[in-house]
Design a protein around this motif. Sequence first.
Motif, PDB file in Angstrom:
ATOM      1  N   LEU A 162       3.879 -15.590  -5.253  1.00 40.16           N
ATOM      2  CA  LEU A 162       3.823 -15.317  -3.840  1.00 40.16           C
ATOM      3  C   LEU A 162       4.889 -14.229  -3.465  1.00 40.16           C
ATOM      4  CD1 LEU A 162       2.643 -15.999  -0.972  1.00 40.16           C
ATOM      5  CD2 LEU A 162       4.182 -17.644  -1.022  1.00 40.16           C
ATOM      6  N   LYS A 163       6.076 -14.557  -4.093  1.00 39.29           N
ATOM      7  CA  LYS A 163       7.121 -13.523  -3.774  1.00 39.29           C
ATOM      8  C   LYS A 163       6.621 -12.112  -4.207  1.00 39.29           C
ATOM      9  CE  LYS A 163      11.903 -12.439  -4.810  1.00 39.29           C
ATOM     10  NZ  LYS A 163      12.954 -12.530  -5.771  1.00 39.29           N
ATOM     11  N   GLY A 164       6.209 -12.069  -5.415  1.00 36.12           N
ATOM     12  CA  GLY A 164       5.454 -10.667  -6.004  1.00 36.12           C
ATOM     13  C   GLY A 164       4.454 -10.054  -5.072  1.00 36.12           C
ATOM     14  N   LEU A 165       3.534 -10.894  -4.587  1.00 38.12           N
ATOM     15  CA  LEU A 165       2.553 -10.450  -3.750  1.00 38.12           C
ATOM     16  C   LEU A 165       3.133 -10.040  -2.397  1.00 38.12           C
ATOM     17  CD1 LEU A 165      -0.417 -10.242  -3.089  1.00 38.12           C
ATOM     18  CD2 LEU A 165      -0.638 -12.587  -2.551  1.00 38.12           C
ATOM     19  N   LEU A 166       3.981 -10.971  -1.883  1.00 38.59           N
ATOM     20  CA  LEU A 166       4.560 -10.345  -0.547  1.00 38.59           C
ATOM     21  C   LEU A 166       5.608  -9.005  -0.730  1.00 38.59           C
ATOM     22  CD1 LEU A 166       5.912 -13.868   0.633  1.00 38.59           C
ATOM     23  CD2 LEU A 166       3.907 -12.334   1.708  1.00 38.59           C
ATOM     24  N   SER A 167       6.112  -8.786  -1.802  1.00 35.20           N
ATOM     25  CA  SER A 167       6.782  -7.548  -1.888  1.00 35.20           C
ATOM     26  C   SER A 167       5.913  -6.420  -2.039  1.00 35.20           C
ATOM     27  CB  SER A 167       7.974  -7.776  -3.307  1.00 35.20           C
ATOM     28  OG  SER A 167       6.978  -7.495  -4.479  1.00 35.20           O
ATOM     29  N   MET A 168       4.712  -6.451  -2.493  1.00 39.29           N
ATOM     30  CA  MET A 168       3.877  -5.337  -2.765  1.00 39.29           C
ATOM     31  C   MET A 168       3.155  -5.034  -1.448  1.00 39.29           C
ATOM     32  SD  MET A 168       2.314  -6.635  -6.412  1.00 39.29           S
ATOM     33  CE  MET A 168       0.784  -5.581  -6.257  1.00 39.29           C
ATOM     34  N   SER A 169       2.945  -6.176  -0.383  1.00 42.42           N
ATOM     35  CA  SER A 169       2.240  -6.117   0.874  1.00 42.42           C
ATOM     36  C   SER A 169       2.962  -4.878   1.686  1.00 42.42           C
ATOM     37  CB  SER A 169       2.127  -7.155   1.591  1.00 42.42           C
ATOM     38  OG  SER A 169       3.331  -7.937   1.922  1.00 42.42           O
ATOM     39  N   GLY A 170       4.020  -4.560   1.527  1.00 43.33           N
ATOM     40  CA  GLY A 170       4.508  -3.537   2.171  1.00 43.33           C
ATOM     41  C   GLY A 170       4.464  -2.110   1.959  1.00 43.33           C
ATOM     42  N   ASP A 171       3.848  -1.944   0.758  1.00 40.05           N
ATOM     43  CA  ASP A 171       3.629  -0.590   0.037  1.00 40.05           C
ATOM     44  C   ASP A 171       2.624   0.210   1.249  1.00 40.05           C
ATOM     45  OD1 ASP A 171       4.907  -1.401  -2.224  1.00 40.05           O
ATOM     46  OD2 ASP A 171       2.941  -1.506  -3.440  1.00 40.05           O
ATOM     47  N   GLU A 172       3.410   1.690   1.431  1.00 41.91           N
ATOM     48  CA  GLU A 172       2.610   2.554   1.978  1.00 41.91           C
ATOM     49  C   GLU A 172       1.247   2.917   1.800  1.00 41.91           C
ATOM     50  OE1 GLU A 172       3.337   3.602   5.463  1.00 41.91           O
ATOM     51  OE2 GLU A 172       4.807   2.041   5.270  1.00 41.91           O
ATOM     52  N   PRO A 173       0.282   3.156   2.440  1.00 36.38           N
ATOM     53  CA  PRO A 173      -1.089   3.665   1.909  1.00 36.38           C
ATOM     54  C   PRO A 173      -0.915   5.114   1.607  1.00 36.38           C
ATOM     55  CG  PRO A 173      -1.183   2.988   4.200  1.00 36.38           C
ATOM     56  CD  PRO A 173       0.072   2.604   3.729  1.00 36.38           C
ATOM     57  N   HIS A 174      -1.685   5.434   0.582  1.00 34.11           N
ATOM     58  CA  HIS A 174      -1.608   6.927   0.303  1.00 34.11           C
ATOM     59  C   HIS A 174      -2.467   7.449   1.835  1.00 34.11           C
ATOM     60  CE1 HIS A 174      -2.430  10.788  -1.556  1.00 34.11           C
ATOM     61  NE2 HIS A 174      -1.612  10.392  -2.409  1.00 34.11           N
ATOM     62  N   PRO A 175      -1.696   8.787   2.056  1.00 33.61           N
ATOM     63  CA  PRO A 175      -2.069   9.288   3.131  1.00 33.61           C
ATOM     64  C   PRO A 175      -3.467   9.882   3.211  1.00 33.61           C
ATOM     65  CG  PRO A 175       0.153  10.248   2.791  1.00 33.61           C
ATOM     66  CD  PRO A 175      -0.563   9.438   1.587  1.00 33.61           C
ATOM     67  N   SER A 176      -3.965  10.485   1.882  1.00 40.05           N
ATOM     68  CA  SER A 176      -5.313  11.001   1.769  1.00 40.05           C
ATOM     69  C   SER A 176      -6.576   9.741   2.152  1.00 40.05           C
ATOM     70  CB  SER A 176      -5.567  11.591   0.517  1.00 40.05           C
ATOM     71  OG  SER A 176      -5.579  10.520  -0.752  1.00 40.05           O
ATOM     72  N   LEU A 177      -6.096   8.343   1.942  1.00 41.64           N
ATOM     73  CA  LEU A 177      -7.098   7.525   2.100  1.00 41.64           C
ATOM     74  C   LEU A 177      -6.987   7.118   3.563  1.00 41.64           C
ATOM     75  CD1 LEU A 177      -6.333   5.535  -0.953  1.00 41.64           C
ATOM     76  CD2 LEU A 177      -8.111   7.351  -0.580  1.00 41.64           C
ATOM     77  N   VAL A 178      -6.039   7.338   4.346  1.00 45.53           N
ATOM     78  CA  VAL A 178      -5.917   6.845   5.969  1.00 45.53           C
ATOM     79  C   VAL A 178      -6.231   7.825   6.865  1.00 45.53           C
ATOM     80  CG1 VAL A 178      -4.617   4.985   5.281  1.00 45.53           C
ATOM     81  CG2 VAL A 178      -3.394   6.795   5.960  1.00 45.53           C
ATOM     82  N   ASN A 179      -5.864   9.354   6.288  1.00 45.32           N
ATOM     83  CA  ASN A 179      -5.821  10.446   7.347  1.00 45.32           C
ATOM     84  C   ASN A 179      -7.261  11.041   6.892  1.00 45.32           C
ATOM     85  OD1 ASN A 179      -3.399   9.857   8.241  1.00 45.32           O
ATOM     86  ND2 ASN A 179      -2.169  11.149   6.905  1.00 45.32           N
ATOM     87  N   THR A 180      -8.300  10.546   7.308  1.00 43.74           N
ATOM     88  CA  THR A 180      -9.615  11.123   7.221  1.00 43.74           C
ATOM     89  C   THR A 180     -10.186  11.694   8.541  1.00 43.74           C
ATOM     90  OG1 THR A 180     -10.594   8.747   7.728  1.00 43.74           O
ATOM     91  CG2 THR A 180      -9.955   9.470   5.468  1.00 43.74           C
ATOM     92  N   THR A 181     -11.242  12.596   8.168  1.00 42.07           N
ATOM     93  CA  THR A 181     -11.940  12.735   9.528  1.00 42.07           C
ATOM     94  C   THR A 181     -13.411  12.695   9.448  1.00 42.07           C
ATOM     95  OG1 THR A 181     -12.332  14.985   8.453  1.00 42.07           O
ATOM     96  CG2 THR A 181     -10.338  14.688   9.836  1.00 42.07           C
ATOM     97  N   SER A 182     -14.027  12.581  10.390  1.00 41.62           N
ATOM     98  CA  SER A 182     -15.504  12.181  10.541  1.00 41.62           C
ATOM     99  C   SER A 182     -16.328  13.363  10.352  1.00 41.62           C
ATOM    100  CB  SER A 182     -15.776  11.603  11.863  1.00 41.62           C
ATOM    101  OG  SER A 182     -15.062  10.457  12.292  1.00 41.62           O
ATOM    102  N   PRO A 183     -17.418  13.304   9.500  1.00 41.54           N
ATOM    103  CA  PRO A 183     -18.091  14.461   9.655  1.00 41.54           C
ATOM    104  C   PRO A 183     -19.013  14.913  10.851  1.00 41.54           C
ATOM    105  CG  PRO A 183     -19.029  12.575   8.494  1.00 41.54           C
ATOM    106  CD  PRO A 183     -18.037  11.924   8.904  1.00 41.54           C
ATOM    107  N   ALA A 184     -19.351  16.229  10.947  1.00 41.46           N
ATOM    108  CA  ALA A 184     -20.182  16.461  12.069  1.00 41.46           C
ATOM    109  C   ALA A 184     -21.560  16.136  11.508  1.00 41.46           C
ATOM    110  CB  ALA A 184     -19.879  18.019  12.351  1.00 41.46           C
ATOM    111  N   PHE A 185     -22.187  15.552  12.492  1.00 44.95           N
ATOM    112  CA  PHE A 185     -23.549  15.255  12.034  1.00 44.95           C
ATOM    113  C   PHE A 185     -24.470  16.193  13.126  1.00 44.95           C
ATOM    114  CE2 PHE A 185     -21.457  11.210  10.827  1.00 44.95           C
ATOM    115  CZ  PHE A 185     -22.111  11.254   9.743  1.00 44.95           C
ATOM    116  N   ALA A 186     -25.538  16.774  12.989  1.00 43.69           N
ATOM    117  CA  ALA A 186     -26.320  17.304  13.619  1.00 43.69           C
ATOM    118  C   ALA A 186     -27.153  16.316  14.472  1.00 43.69           C
ATOM    119  CB  ALA A 186     -27.076  18.295  12.986  1.00 43.69           C
ATOM    120  N   ASP A 187     -27.602  16.696  15.623  1.00 49.16           N
ATOM    121  CA  ASP A 187     -28.257  15.829  16.566  1.00 49.16           C
ATOM    122  C   ASP A 187     -30.049  15.906  15.874  1.00 49.16           C
ATOM    123  OD1 ASP A 187     -26.373  15.029  18.113  1.00 49.16           O
ATOM    124  OD2 ASP A 187     -26.538  16.779  19.487  1.00 49.16           O
TER     125      ASP A 187
END
Length: 187
Positions: A162-187
């Motif tokens: 439990l202590k190990g799990l809690l210590s790992m839960s504060g890790d920052e996510p990799h920016p490329s996985l959270v800073n995404t952009t939506s694709p442009a869809f044609a109508d």
Amino acid sequence: MQLGHPMLTAEIRAARQKLVLDHFRDEVRQEWDDVLSTFPHPHYELIPTMQVHDGDTAVRGYYHDTRVAFPDQDHEIIAFRHSDDAVIAEFWLLGTHLGPLGAIPATGSRFRVRMTAYFLFDTDENLVCERVYFDTLTMLKQLIGGLSMKNPKNWLLAARCLKGLLSMSGDEPHPSLVNTTSPAFAD
């Protein structure tokens, strides 16, 4: 679908599937040079933990750490699906927790978790990314939940997990996985 990808032909599909099967086989055999040869530049994205392992050194470190935790790691393939730019593999990942998983100490428990991996290809048919999705709670329930709490010697191990799990839960996510952009869809 990414623009510029050729139409998926039987030949492309067969070549990609062979590459992915070789990749899986070599991972189980722990033939890291062979696994890495399936990429021009090794790149893994682990969505549940929001981690990226990019480049030879980082990917070898990932392989090392996961095989210390699960030296008998294996898989059972469920299905392959093909898209214009990917092979999507559904499989069971299994193993025995015999070494630390990050800050979580070994429990000796077995796990079997259903996963999906997207093997992404560029327009030149090079494997450019393995993006893996799985339910971490299912894995953790099997690793930690396998401890018998009727046995007092497991109480300290459970607390350390439990202590190990809690210590790992504060890790920052990799920016490329959270800073995404939506694709442009044609109508």
